[in-house]
Design an enzyme around this catalytic site. Structure first.
Site, PDB file in Angstrom:
ATOM      1  N   ALA A 169      38.718  56.745  41.288  1.00 15.24           N
ATOM      2  CA  ALA A 169      37.790  56.026  40.402  1.00 15.24           C
ATOM      3  C   ALA A 169      37.916  54.529  40.638  1.00 15.24           C
ATOM      4  O   ALA A 169      39.027  54.003  40.757  1.00 15.24           O
ATOM      5  CB  ALA A 169      38.107  56.349  38.945  1.00 15.24           C
ATOM      6  N   GLY A 211      46.500  34.439  50.428  1.00 12.64           N
ATOM      7  CA  GLY A 211      46.435  35.625  49.572  1.00 12.64           C
ATOM      8  C   GLY A 211      47.709  35.882  48.796  1.00 12.64           C
ATOM      9  O   GLY A 211      47.864  36.930  48.165  1.00 12.64           O
ATOM     10  N   LYS A 257      58.591  41.115  34.715  1.00  7.37           N
ATOM     11  CA  LYS A 257      59.484  41.924  35.565  1.00  7.37           C
ATOM     12  C   LYS A 257      60.916  41.901  35.009  1.00  7.37           C
ATOM     13  O   LYS A 257      61.609  42.921  35.009  1.00  7.37           O
ATOM     14  CB  LYS A 257      59.451  41.402  36.995  1.00  7.37           C
ATOM     15  CG  LYS A 257      58.093  41.626  37.669  1.00  7.37           C
ATOM     16  CD  LYS A 257      58.019  40.833  38.949  1.00  7.37           C
ATOM     17  CE  LYS A 257      56.711  41.041  39.670  1.00  7.37           C
ATOM     18  NZ  LYS A 257      56.546  40.069  40.773  1.00  7.37           N
TER      19      LYS A 257
END
Ligand SMILES: NC(=O)c1ccc[n+]([C@@H]2O[C@H](COP(=O)([O-])OP(=O)(O)OC[C@H]3O[C@@H](n4cnc5c(N)ncnc54)[C@H](OP(=O)(O)O)[C@@H]3O)[C@@H](O)[C@H]2O)c1
Length: 393
Positions: free
Chosen positions: A56, A197, A215
């Site tokens: 999906a 990126g 984290k």
């Protein structure tokens, strides 16, 4: 014992929480096919043909570089598919992803996710909910990309009395600080990280320390078996770091890193995220570029250091796929938190004070909260105050 939030108890999904419909199914539903999801799809299509039942996405018509041509835009439908036993959530965020995970758990399905934001804030009770419905919740990829630290804490180190855990948990900020060491200004380094990126177009979650805090909350929760570390984390980011701060450290054999660390201090845990100086030969100082370094200090095991690719599609997908395989074989569940009675307070460390006139002096230990409250000591002649890391004894 944790209580489930009201919203869950009233959800229609919970009525089918013990549905046996999925007990024999082996199929996998993949929610999201972006940076991480596409890596997961590529690996599983190659290694386990026939396992993926559906994928999906938001836009099923987008062109994608994977061998799948039947994308769906109805993620809820995929979660509900009786042939889907393992739901892999790679959408991210706290809205839709949360709803889908709740629904999967309510239906007794195994859930694998890389969603650190959600696990940091709601992981403990999601795990408790999963334990109630016979589902499982795995999230190795939520911390440290390919580094197998969640599994290590849950199994290999399950009997360890952890004294300290944390390290360099955010690759974007490490890349930026590395580039600044090589002479770039903060804005130039951030721009380069975005071009390559490593940083989002909106980099605030990384540079303000939120990502590292999430984290750390996950790691500290597991290491100290204490559910609610996330609400008590002191946090400073790197946006105010200047080249002069980097140079002041370098002149003293220190490198500047964004550290996220939690450690025992008596019957409390000190925890926080902060730029801090570390000695050049310390494992934290060895994180290069977008790498992560996690160090566990245990009473029995001593210091253990884990390092490697902390993010990126392939590295993160590697951890997701490992969780998928564990789910299919029903092994190594992440243990639920059993709740140590420890107060969480702000991390304390001595500081290096850099004055506007160029002088640099060591200052006494101060907590991150106090540092945050006082800014640069409220004094015009102080350019920066940065903690200096030293390991727990
Ligand atoms: N990227 C990393 O290096 C990294 C590392 C560790 C953890 N993570 C975590 O992994 C998760 C995914 O990150 P990512 O970088 O892969 O994100 P991403 O590249 O933005 O991908 C998100 C995916 O979710 C899909 N999506 C969005 N809305 C949807 C909807 N309504 N229904 C179905 N699908 C929908 C998008 O569909 P379209 O493709 O159609 O837009 C896309 O495929 C996040 O929780 C992130 O924190 C990422």
């Amino acid at each position: 014992m944790q209580t489930l939030p009201r919203v869950l108890c009233s959800s229609d999904a919970i009525s089918s929480a013990t549905s046996p419909a999925t007990t024999r199914a082996q199929g996998l539903g993949l929610l999201g096919c972006g940076t991480v999801g596409s890596g997961v799809a590529r690996r599983l299509l190659a290694s386990h043909p026939g396992l993926i039942r559906g994928i999906a996405v938001r836009d099923p018509h987008k062109s994608r570089d994977i061998a799948w041509d039947d994308f769906s835009s109805d993620a809820f439908d995929l979660v509900d598919d009786p042939a889907v036993r393992v739901v892999v959530e790679c959408i991210g965020g706290l809205g839709l992803a949360r709803e889908l995970i709740l629904r999967a758990i309510a239906r007794g399905k195994d859930v694998v996710t890389a969603n650190k934001d959600l696990i940091a804030t709601e992981g403990p009770w999601l795990a408790a909910f999963a334990a109630r419905t016979g589902a499982s919740l795995r999230y190795e990829a939520a911390v440290g990309g390919a580094i197998p630290i969640v599994r290590a804490l849950g199994s290999s180190l399950a009997g360890e009395h952890v004294l300290e855990i944390g390290g360099v948990l955010n690759g974007t900020t490490n890349f930026i600080l590395d580039a600044m060491e090589s002479g770039a200004r903060y804005d130039e380094a951030l721009e380069e990280a975005q071009r390559l990126g490593f940083a989002e177009s909106d980099p605030r979650s990384d540079v303000d320390g939120h990502d590292a805090a999430h984290k750390l909350a996950i790691l500290a929760g597991l290491a100290f078996r204490r559910p609610s570390v996330s609400r008590s984390l002191g946090r400073r980011g790197i946006a105010d770091i200047s080249s002069a701060d980097i140079e002041a450290g370098a002149a003293r054999g220190l490198r500047l890193k964004l550290l996220a660390v939690a450690r025992r201090a008596g019957d409390a845990i000190e925890a926080g995220v902060t730029p801090a100086y570390v000695p050049e030969d310390h494992p934290f100082a060895r994180a290069r570029g977008a790498e992560n370094v996690v160090r566990v200090l245990g009473r029995g095991c001593g210091p253990l250091v884990f390092s490697g690719a902390g993010a990126g599609g392939d590295a993160t997908a590697s951890a997701v796929v490992a969780d998928v395989l564990a789910a299919l074989e029903s092994r190594e569940r992440v243990p639920a938190h059993d709740g140590e009675d420890l107060v969480v307070r702000s991390l304390r460390a001595p500081v290096l004070v850099r004055f506007a006139d160029g002088r640099v002096v060591m200052g006494d230990a101060i907590s991150l909260d106090a540092l945050e409250a006082s800014g640069a000591g409220g004094r015009r002649d102080v350019a920066s105050i940065i903690p200096v890391w030293s390991d727990a004894a």
